[in-house]
Design an enzyme around this catalytic site. Structure first.
Site, PDB file in Angstrom:
ATOM      1  N   HIS A  38      41.056  39.162  37.641  1.00  0.00           N
ATOM      2  CA  HIS A  38      41.092  39.736  38.988  1.00  0.00           C
ATOM      3  C   HIS A  38      42.544  40.035  39.403  1.00  0.00           C
ATOM      4  O   HIS A  38      42.834  41.086  39.966  1.00  0.00           O
ATOM      5  CB  HIS A  38      40.508  38.760  40.005  1.00  0.00           C
ATOM      6  CG  HIS A  38      39.082  38.385  39.783  1.00  0.00           C
ATOM      7  ND1 HIS A  38      38.705  37.102  39.435  1.00  0.00           N
ATOM      8  CD2 HIS A  38      37.928  39.099  39.869  1.00  0.00           C
ATOM      9  CE1 HIS A  38      37.385  37.039  39.333  1.00  0.00           C
ATOM     10  NE2 HIS A  38      36.882  38.240  39.575  1.00  0.00           N
ATOM     11  N   GLY A 148      37.313  46.252  36.294  1.00  0.00           N
ATOM     12  CA  GLY A 148      37.651  45.791  34.952  1.00  0.00           C
ATOM     13  C   GLY A 148      36.674  46.296  33.903  1.00  0.00           C
ATOM     14  O   GLY A 148      35.483  46.438  34.164  1.00  0.00           O
ATOM     15  N   LYS A 150      35.856  44.550  31.479  1.00  0.00           N
ATOM     16  CA  LYS A 150      35.032  43.385  31.140  1.00  0.00           C
ATOM     17  C   LYS A 150      33.567  43.700  31.435  1.00  0.00           C
ATOM     18  O   LYS A 150      32.673  43.336  30.674  1.00  0.00           O
ATOM     19  CB  LYS A 150      35.519  42.186  31.949  1.00  0.00           C
ATOM     20  CG  LYS A 150      34.563  41.040  32.068  1.00  0.00           C
ATOM     21  CD  LYS A 150      34.577  40.222  30.826  1.00  0.00           C
ATOM     22  CE  LYS A 150      33.576  39.080  30.780  1.00  0.00           C
ATOM     23  NZ  LYS A 150      32.776  38.797  31.916  1.00  0.00           N
ATOM     24  N   SER A 186      36.313  34.892  33.013  1.00  0.00           N
ATOM     25  CA  SER A 186      35.135  35.113  33.841  1.00  0.00           C
ATOM     26  C   SER A 186      34.982  33.927  34.777  1.00  0.00           C
ATOM     27  O   SER A 186      35.240  32.784  34.382  1.00  0.00           O
ATOM     28  CB  SER A 186      33.890  35.224  32.958  1.00  0.00           C
ATOM     29  OG  SER A 186      32.714  35.094  33.748  1.00  0.00           O
TER      30      SER A 186
END
Ligand code: AMP
Length: 284
Positions: A38, A148, A150, A186
């Protein structure tokens, strides 16, 4: 001084004021319990505009029945500290009852892109994501928003929503940030026991193995998937949800992988669901 705004109308007024003043608003939406993934979005956001807004909202509509909405980790005090250090000006942390008041009935739905991968295993998930992101866009009124890779499919779905609905916001995709041993950061990593944490390394190991085989000339998706499946099978704590080889833009299946082909993984380790991915011909 960083500000924490809870009220939707106060956030909208603040954003309107900055827009009238000719300032660029940059936005990083999150569900909180912040980590360096983040923070990397926030630091890049800081460079890209005048007012940096980060939202912290655990969005109930993107969690299915039996998923971890109630258990999802929350720590606003720690988040505020991290956000301030990353250069955030405003944290927008609304209440669920203000985002979804009684009688709420409007939803944003992206069709095909939400069918495979996480959309298949989490029905309704992306409808919740696109709806809340659309609402947050209308409240924060950013010029730029960062997401992101991700959550690769999420980024693709949001880009599609923005294009299809003529949303005048520059959508920026950011690299996956990993722990030093390779585990993608995460908020859900907090659920893992030490044994599960070790087992979770099979995700990044599987991606590395697929990239290695691709670089060595392997051009059969089936064989890449088998190789990744073997890496994951070596960890008895890990149950595979999907191993998929797909086009990096359309997310359609590809039989013969190329440089822009995506390897996407989802697994369960105990009660924890983890995802990871990598584009075969590129680093994170
Ligand atoms: P979340 O709080 O999980 O909803 O994530 C908020 C934003 O941070 C999303 O755009 C995510 O893709 C992004 N993000 C989460 N983890 C990472 C990571 N390890 N690296 C880069 N971005 C991430």
């Amino acid at each position: 001084m960083m500000k924490i705004v809870e009220s939707v109308t106060e956030m909208q007024s603040l954003a309107a004021e900055f827009r009238v003043g000719g300032k660029t608003i940059v936005f990083v939406p999150t569900m909180g319990y912040l980590h360096d993934g983040h923070a990397s979005l926030m630091r890049e956001g800081r460079r890209r505009g005048d007012l940096l807004v980060a939202s912290i909202f655990v969005n109930p509509s993107q969690f299915g029945a039996g998923e971890d909405f109630d258990a999802y980790p929350r720590d606003l005090e720690r988040d505020a500290r991290m956000a301030r250090e990353a250069g955030v000006d405003v944290i927008f942390a609304p209440r669920a009852s203000d985002i979804y008041p009684a009688g709420y009935q409007t939803w944003v739905d992206v069709d095909q892109l939400t069918l495979p991968l996480c959309g298949a295993s989490r029905p309704g998930h992306f409808r919740g994501v696109t709806t809340v992101v659309c609402k947050l866009f209308n409240i924060v009124m950013p010029h730029v928003a960062l997401f992101g890779k991700k959550d690769y499919q999420q980024l693709a779905v949001i880009r599609k929503m923005a294009a299809d609905l003529n949303v005048a916001i520059d959508i920026v995709g950011m690299p996956i940030i990993r722990e030093t041993d390779g585990l993608a950061m995460s908020s859900r990593n907090a659920y893992l026991s030490p044994d599960e944490r070790r087992a979770a390394l099979c995700l990044s190991r599987g991606i590395a193995e697929a990239r290695r085989l691709f670089a060595a000339g392997e051009r059969e998706s089936g064989r890449l998937k088998d190789a990744v499946a073997a890496v994951i099978a070596a960890e008895p704590l890990v149950v595979t949800e999907y191993i998929e080889v797909r086009d990096g833009d359309t997310l359609e299946e590809v039989a013969v992988p190329g440089g822009n082909t995506l390897l996407a993984l989802a697994v369960r380790i105990g009660k924890t669901r983890l995802i990871d991915n990598g584009v075969l011909g590129e680093p994170d």
